[in-house]
Design an enzyme around this catalytic site. Structure first.
Site, PDB file in Angstrom:
ATOM      1  N   TYR A  18       0.930  -1.272   0.090  1.00 27.82           N
ATOM      2  CA  TYR A  18      -0.020   0.050   0.130  1.00 27.82           C
ATOM      3  C   TYR A  18       0.936   1.217   0.163  1.00 27.82           C
ATOM      4  O   TYR A  18       0.711   2.178  -0.848  1.00 27.82           O
ATOM      5  CB  TYR A  18      -0.692  -0.100   1.245  1.00 27.82           C
ATOM      6  CG  TYR A  18      -2.089   1.047   1.202  1.00 27.82           C
ATOM      7  CD1 TYR A  18      -3.091   0.990   0.579  1.00 27.82           C
ATOM      8  CD2 TYR A  18      -1.782   2.433   1.894  1.00 27.82           C
ATOM      9  CE1 TYR A  18      -4.131   2.000   0.513  1.00 27.82           C
ATOM     10  CE2 TYR A  18      -2.643   3.467   1.884  1.00 27.82           C
ATOM     11  CZ  TYR A  18      -3.801   3.123   1.402  1.00 27.82           C
ATOM     12  OH  TYR A  18      -4.626   4.235   1.227  1.00 27.82           O
ATOM     13  N   HIS A  22       1.228   4.153  -3.036  1.00 24.70           N
ATOM     14  CA  HIS A  22       0.997   5.689  -2.767  1.00 24.70           C
ATOM     15  C   HIS A  22       2.152   6.274  -3.076  1.00 24.70           C
ATOM     16  O   HIS A  22       2.340   7.446  -3.494  1.00 24.70           O
ATOM     17  CB  HIS A  22       0.308   5.743  -1.805  1.00 24.70           C
ATOM     18  CG  HIS A  22      -1.030   5.537  -1.606  1.00 24.70           C
ATOM     19  ND1 HIS A  22      -1.474   4.079  -1.553  1.00 24.70           N
ATOM     20  CD2 HIS A  22      -2.268   6.417  -1.692  1.00 24.70           C
ATOM     21  CE1 HIS A  22      -2.800   4.103  -1.630  1.00 24.70           C
ATOM     22  NE2 HIS A  22      -3.220   5.605  -1.930  1.00 24.70           N
TER      23      HIS A  22
END
Length: 104
Positions: A18, A22
């Protein structure tokens, strides 16, 4: 300016992925957020529960929760669907949070 907060859920074991995704957020996705007047967007992770806590500072009526018709947003949702809890359309399951205190 208005501040909104919401929570989402990361699937267990995907913290590093994750963060990586990002870190390399798509420039066209950033542009869509700015176009919709999201001025600041921060996401925190509660590692004990895999709960993501997001805060946005925005101007006007729209925010990242209202731009799902944008093609790049739909592609981002599909890209993230394997590591987050999602709705049938791949949008993240998102729960709005109410502001109960702010120190100015």
């Amino acid at each position: 300016m208005e501040k909104i907060a919401f929570k989402m859920k990361l699937k267990p074991g995907f913290k590093a992925e994750y963060i990586k995704r990002h870190y390399f957020i798509w420039p066209e996705l950033k542009a869509i957020l700015k176009k919709h007047r999201v001025k600041d967007y921060t996401i925190f992770l509660d590692e004990e529960t895999d709960t993501l806590f997001a805060v946005q500072l925005k101007q006007g009526e729209s925010d990242s929760q209202q731009i799902g018709s944008e093609e790049v947003v739909q592609k981002w949702w599909a890209y993230m669907a394997d590591i987050m809890e999602t709705n049938e359309d791949n949008s993240p399951i998102s729960k709005p949070l109410i502001n109960v205190f702010h120190l100015d």
